[in-house]
Design a protein around this motif. Structure first.
Motif, mmCIF file in Angstrom:
data_model
loop_
_atom_site.group_PDB
_atom_site.id
_atom_site.type_symbol
_atom_site.label_atom_id
_atom_site.label_comp_id
_atom_site.label_asym_id
_atom_site.label_seq_id
_atom_site.Cartn_x
_atom_site.Cartn_y
_atom_site.Cartn_z
ATOM 1 N N TYR A 1 0.841 -1.284 -0.011
ATOM 2 C CA TYR A 1 0.021 -0.059 0.113
ATOM 3 C C TYR A 1 0.800 1.284 0.103
ATOM 4 O O TYR A 1 0.352 2.572 -0.371
ATOM 5 C CB TYR A 1 -0.996 0.038 1.339
ATOM 6 C CG TYR A 1 -2.020 -0.801 1.203
ATOM 7 C CD1 TYR A 1 -3.178 -0.580 0.547
ATOM 8 C CD2 TYR A 1 -2.238 -2.071 1.860
ATOM 9 C CE1 TYR A 1 -4.371 -1.372 0.387
ATOM 10 C CE2 TYR A 1 -3.286 -2.846 1.664
ATOM 11 C CZ TYR A 1 -4.389 -2.492 1.184
ATOM 12 O OH TYR A 1 -5.572 -3.335 0.965
ATOM 13 N N LYS B 1 3.252 2.602 -1.708
ATOM 14 C CA LYS B 1 3.390 3.308 -2.875
ATOM 15 C C LYS B 1 2.304 4.012 -3.532
ATOM 16 O O LYS B 1 2.229 5.010 -4.080
ATOM 17 C CB LYS B 1 3.494 2.201 -4.248
ATOM 18 C CG LYS B 1 2.295 1.291 -4.562
ATOM 19 C CD LYS B 1 2.944 0.353 -5.423
ATOM 20 C CE LYS B 1 1.545 -0.743 -5.804
ATOM 21 N NZ LYS B 1 1.944 -1.777 -6.755
ATOM 22 N N HIS B 2 1.066 3.696 -2.720
ATOM 23 C CA HIS B 2 -0.038 4.625 -2.999
ATOM 24 C C HIS B 2 -0.201 5.747 -2.218
ATOM 25 O O HIS B 2 -1.148 6.771 -2.298
ATOM 26 C CB HIS B 2 -1.448 3.718 -2.904
ATOM 27 C CG HIS B 2 -1.562 2.726 -3.864
ATOM 28 N ND1 HIS B 2 -1.968 2.682 -5.346
ATOM 29 C CD2 HIS B 2 -1.419 1.220 -3.786
ATOM 30 C CE1 HIS B 2 -1.903 1.732 -5.892
ATOM 31 N NE2 HIS B 2 -1.394 0.778 -4.926
ATOM 32 N N LYS C 1 5.257 8.602 1.019
ATOM 33 C CA LYS C 1 5.648 7.036 0.776
ATOM 34 C C LYS C 1 6.426 6.604 1.904
ATOM 35 O O LYS C 1 7.655 6.239 1.498
ATOM 36 C CB LYS C 1 6.301 6.978 -0.656
ATOM 37 C CG LYS C 1 5.363 7.436 -1.661
ATOM 38 C CD LYS C 1 5.424 7.091 -3.105
ATOM 39 C CE LYS C 1 4.702 7.837 -3.976
ATOM 40 N NZ LYS C 1 3.279 7.503 -3.738
ATOM 41 N N LEU D 1 -3.257 7.715 2.239
ATOM 42 C CA LEU D 1 -3.468 6.391 1.456
ATOM 43 C C LEU D 1 -4.668 6.418 1.110
ATOM 44 O O LEU D 1 -5.150 6.276 -0.176
ATOM 45 C CB LEU D 1 -2.974 5.192 2.432
ATOM 46 C CG LEU D 1 -3.665 3.872 1.733
ATOM 47 C CD1 LEU D 1 -2.515 3.647 0.353
ATOM 48 C CD2 LEU D 1 -3.246 2.830 2.683
ATOM 49 N N SER E 1 -5.784 8.655 -1.984
ATOM 50 C CA SER E 1 -5.377 8.065 -3.282
ATOM 51 C C SER E 1 -6.581 7.299 -4.220
ATOM 52 O O SER E 1 -6.414 7.137 -5.222
ATOM 53 C CB SER E 1 -4.186 6.993 -3.024
ATOM 54 O OG SER E 1 -4.538 5.703 -2.657
ATOM 55 N N VAL F 1 -7.100 3.894 -3.665
ATOM 56 C CA VAL F 1 -6.967 2.568 -3.638
ATOM 57 C C VAL F 1 -7.882 2.032 -3.051
ATOM 58 O O VAL F 1 -8.581 1.979 -2.217
ATOM 59 C CB VAL F 1 -5.554 2.453 -2.915
ATOM 60 C CG1 VAL F 1 -5.661 2.390 -1.432
ATOM 61 C CG2 VAL F 1 -5.066 1.063 -3.273
ATOM 62 N N LYS G 1 -5.825 -1.779 -6.059
ATOM 63 C CA LYS G 1 -5.655 -1.175 -7.426
ATOM 64 C C LYS G 1 -6.813 0.175 -7.176
ATOM 65 O O LYS G 1 -7.512 0.240 -6.366
ATOM 66 C CB LYS G 1 -6.542 -2.075 -8.156
ATOM 67 C CG LYS G 1 -5.898 -3.437 -8.660
ATOM 68 C CD LYS G 1 -6.647 -4.366 -9.209
ATOM 69 C CE LYS G 1 -6.228 -5.769 -9.407
ATOM 70 N NZ LYS G 1 -7.038 -6.764 -10.127
ATOM 71 N N LYS G 2 -6.385 0.835 -8.252
ATOM 72 C CA LYS G 2 -7.265 2.207 -8.299
ATOM 73 C C LYS G 2 -8.598 2.098 -8.841
ATOM 74 O O LYS G 2 -9.017 1.224 -9.532
ATOM 75 C CB LYS G 2 -6.350 3.292 -9.361
ATOM 76 C CG LYS G 2 -5.294 4.021 -8.623
ATOM 77 C CD LYS G 2 -5.476 4.984 -7.924
ATOM 78 C CE LYS G 2 -4.222 5.691 -7.537
ATOM 79 N NZ LYS G 2 -4.217 6.798 -6.920
#
Length: 278
Positions: free
Chosen positions: A226, A228-229, A233, A267, A270, A272, A277-278
């Motif tokens: 997670y 990276k989202h 970071k 997070l 974002s 996610v 996944k987006k």
């Protein structure tokens, strides 16, 4: 002996991680009582706190046992004005089965709020710790219609929730229970604001993301996916979440109640989903 000027701060899950760091930070202004089920861990934490000149003691407590929580609340009241409660104790999906998780996280929050409502007054604050999982778990999973039973009959509430969780495959039940339990914590803290407000007290919840804690280590492999989202970071530092707890419990945040504060490095923002996944 506690001086008359010293206020009491109770921290569940205070033996390590964010609870312990909160004890370190709040120990400058409060007499600290850290709680948990592991007495050896608590004793080690108290030793460290005292080495830093902090007035602190340990009180063994199982938050899923109402009698245990009532004893804690009564003891805290004997020590002075219960000005702050940080309810950080809880279980993650890697720490137990679905029922244990619901009892520790959801039932524990009900019991803590109910017991400490009796001993907290004007200007005090209780913070119930939730999780960003409350936001990441799909809303369709959340049995919000059953939450009302927590106010009437906590044991019946757990029974009804467990029946609902039983519809899911056994392999995912612990994860589902965790998401539901943390979503419930947010709901319960919000609805409890009016009750505490009548006494001039505040109640709110804080939802941490991934932090550098022993519990975080257990979830690290999954949590790394997670990062990276996140807008920031990295994992959060315990000093950062402890500072948030300390501020929210302070008189400086005296108008803050009935709300959840998400502290997850961006997070959830974002977009996610639980599958990364987006």
């Amino acid at each position: 002996m506690i001086t008359d000027m010293k206020k009491v701060c109770v921290i569940t899950g205070g033996g390590s991680g964010m609870g312990f760091e909160t004890a370190r930070q709040m120990g400058k202004d409060y007499y600290i009582i850290i709680c948990g089920r592991n007495e050896k861990k608590l004793e080690g934490a108290v030793h460290e706190l005292k080495a830093e000149g902090i007035e602190a003691e340990a009180f063994p407590c199982d938050v899923s046992d109402y009698q245990s929580v009532e004893k804690l609340a009564a003891y805290a009241k004997e020590k002075g004005k219960v000005a702050a409660v940080i309810h950080a104790a809880g279980m993650s999906p890697h720490m137990g089965d679905a029922k244990s998780i619901m009892e520790a996280n959801a039932l524990g929050t009900i019991y803590m709020n109910n017991a400490f409502f009796k001993v907290m007054g004007e200007g005090s604050c209780i913070i119930d710790v939730s999780s960003m999982s409350a936001y990441l778990t799909p809303k369709l999973v959340m049995p919000v219609g059953l939450y009302k039973y927590s106010i009437i009959n906590p044991e019946l509430f757990i029974k009804k929730i467990m029946k609902r969780i039983g519809f899911f495959p056994k392999s995912v039940q612990a994860g589902v229970a965790y998401g539901i339990s943390k979503n419930f914590v947010i709901w319960f803290a919000k609805q409890d604001a009016a009750r505490f407000g009548k006494k001039g007290a505040r109640v709110l919840s804080v939802s941490p993301g991934n932090f550098e804690t022993p519990m975080g280590e257990l979830e690290k492999e999954e949590a790394d996916a997670y990062t990276k989202h996140c807008a920031i970071k990295r994992f959060g530092r315990v000093s950062e979440i402890a500072s948030l707890f300390a501020y929210c419990a302070s008189e400086s945040a005296g108008y803050l109640t009935g709300v959840d504060i998400l502290c997850d490095g961006g997070l959830v923002a974002s977009g996610v989903n639980p599958l990364g996944k987006k």
